[in-house]
Design an enzyme around this catalytic site. Sequence first.
Site, PDB file in Angstrom:
ATOM      1  N   THR A  48     -92.623  39.420 -25.608  1.00  0.00           N
ATOM      2  CA  THR A  48     -92.974  38.461 -24.569  1.00  0.00           C
ATOM      3  C   THR A  48     -92.792  37.027 -25.089  1.00  0.00           C
ATOM      4  O   THR A  48     -92.567  36.816 -26.285  1.00  0.00           O
ATOM      5  CB  THR A  48     -94.422  38.730 -24.063  1.00  0.00           C
ATOM      6  OG1 THR A  48     -94.559  40.122 -23.807  1.00  0.00           O
ATOM      7  CG2 THR A  48     -94.776  37.974 -22.817  1.00  0.00           C
ATOM      8  N   ASN A  73     -91.236  43.492 -22.362  1.00  0.00           N
ATOM      9  CA  ASN A  73     -92.219  44.403 -22.943  1.00  0.00           C
ATOM     10  C   ASN A  73     -92.025  44.538 -24.443  1.00  0.00           C
ATOM     11  O   ASN A  73     -92.224  43.580 -25.158  1.00  0.00           O
ATOM     12  CB  ASN A  73     -92.255  45.761 -22.234  1.00  0.00           C
ATOM     13  CG  ASN A  73     -93.571  46.480 -22.499  1.00  0.00           C
ATOM     14  OD1 ASN A  73     -94.564  45.840 -22.829  1.00  0.00           O
ATOM     15  ND2 ASN A  73     -93.595  47.790 -22.389  1.00  0.00           N
ATOM     16  N   ASP A  91     -95.802  50.012 -19.166  1.00  0.00           N
ATOM     17  CA  ASP A  91     -97.035  49.324 -18.751  1.00  0.00           C
ATOM     18  C   ASP A  91     -97.728  50.037 -17.593  1.00  0.00           C
ATOM     19  O   ASP A  91     -98.841  49.676 -17.215  1.00  0.00           O
ATOM     20  CB  ASP A  91     -96.755  47.859 -18.391  1.00  0.00           C
ATOM     21  CG  ASP A  91     -96.796  46.956 -19.632  1.00  0.00           C
ATOM     22  OD1 ASP A  91     -97.213  47.432 -20.699  1.00  0.00           O
ATOM     23  OD2 ASP A  91     -96.410  45.787 -19.517  1.00  0.00           O
ATOM     24  N   GLY A 105     -98.982  41.169 -25.723  1.00  0.00           N
ATOM     25  CA  GLY A 105     -99.464  42.402 -25.086  1.00  0.00           C
ATOM     26  C   GLY A 105    -100.891  42.228 -24.593  1.00  0.00           C
ATOM     27  O   GLY A 105    -101.274  41.167 -24.089  1.00  0.00           O
TER      28      GLY A 105
END
Length: 558
Positions: A367, A387, A409, A459
């Site tokens: 990210t 991700n 996710d 995350g």
Amino acid sequence: MLNKLCALLLIISVFSGAPLYADSHKAAIASAHPLATAAGFEVLAKGGNVYDAAVAVSAALAVLEPFGSGLGGGGYWLLHRQKDGFETMIDGREKAPLAAHKDMFLNKNGQVIPKLSIDGALAAAIPGLPAALVHIAEQYGQLTLAESLSPAIRYAKTGFSLSERYLKILKVRAEVLNVYPDSAAIFLTGGKLPELYSILRQPDLAQTLERLAESGRDGFYSGATADNLVNAVQKAGGIWTKADLEAYQVLEREPVKGVYQGIKITSAAPSSSGGIVLIEALNILSGYDLQHSDELTRKHLIAEALRRAFHDRSLYLGDADFIDIPVKRLLNEEYAAGLRSSLRVDKAMPSELMSGEIKSQSEGTNTTHFSIIDEEGNRVAATLSVNFPFGSAFVAKGTGVLLNDEMDDFVSLPGAMNGYGLIGGYANAIAPGKRMLSSMTPTFLEDENHVGVLGTPGGSRIISMVLLALLDFANGHGPESWVQVPRFHHQFMPDVIEYEQSAFSAAELTGLSSMGHQLKPARYAYGDMQAVQLIKATKVLAAASDKRGEGKSFVGQY
Ligand code: GLY
């Protein structure tokens, strides 16, 4: 690079005969890569506004940080317009393909097939980032999309030098990238890591960006790029169709809002859990005097507030277009007071008394985030993702586009953990066309005197990082301090406080342990926060990039 850019602006000003900096404006940009920050200032200097700069920075990061975000991924852009106070969140989160189904990552015995939602084409959801860039440029920008994409196209064509950080992250995913020849051809050299400071050129990606620049949405979601994407995904066992790409739409959503000690908070709405979990945890904490608590108690209370807010995440949060989320209740102060009644200041509450099972937690560096503000107060906070590092590791032949693995996710099996150790329930189960729950937390803060813009990758730990930075803002510190705050994290399950070495003293570790907390040192310092600030009365700007990364923050005149 930024120094060169400023010198260039100075030269243009001198040679055009214009009075130096007459009629000039100021802005602050913090991003995870110096060239992305430079791209933002480049379009501001062309007459762009902060939203054009956001398009330029997003596209540049897609080229410069293929491990963090990209055209094959998605994200959230929080926008604030100062003249009328308008605020919106652009939800460019990826969506499950129309052929997706809730059991798609399970074997015939109903167990999760390891890695199937992480590596390869089946792990990839339909990208949202290209549609979001088009939307922001068309609805909020002053420049054409092509003008705002031009720095990224140049970086993709001429290349950029690979840093130590880039190679460290590449090493984590090199084995999987090697499985896919079109990925290995771009990111590896003869199947091995490229040399430090070698130049990465991405001509296919440049062409894909050019199609987007020329034809807007159709340049990605139909035509040659769409054909290449769908063909490659299907050949590799994925389930995308052209209908998936044609159907993809970004959404504008009302950001979630809260107040903590007089600080107005504006943050990401579902399909991200970020804003709700952040504000719920702060509402719990607002019942305590953290500023006058001893450090041990303060850290215990923060962990306990996070435990409870993440518990609700696992029960209630998912894509608001598919499920009813009790947003009002979760953000209600009386509800938080109820959660506080189960909280003891001297004792940890075992998560197993709440629900679920305990397993180990995995980690990831993924990210990206950037923050922009101009001296008027117009601002953008954007957190973007593919991700896992380098997403699914799968590049669709002929596009240069590395696809995300955001399908991980979703909850593949209620009660089972995803790659971040997060558990969830039916609220976040896979369904065709659904957005998977995120933890991304782009956030604006505002008190009487200051405006702050911040966010970070990391995350599930994103939310605790933003919370700790916000508490630092509440203590009167500026962005240099927010981005450096030592970090610790609790997410309900696994029932453990994960911490950076500098977060706790030896006495605090002993104290937390005797309260009943499990403690786990993080394997490395985590996050890469990018933050900017405006002092309202003086219009003084400040910007800071996390020293854990290689980002560049800059306050510039243009
Ligand atoms: N993919 C990480 C997140 O959305 O939270």
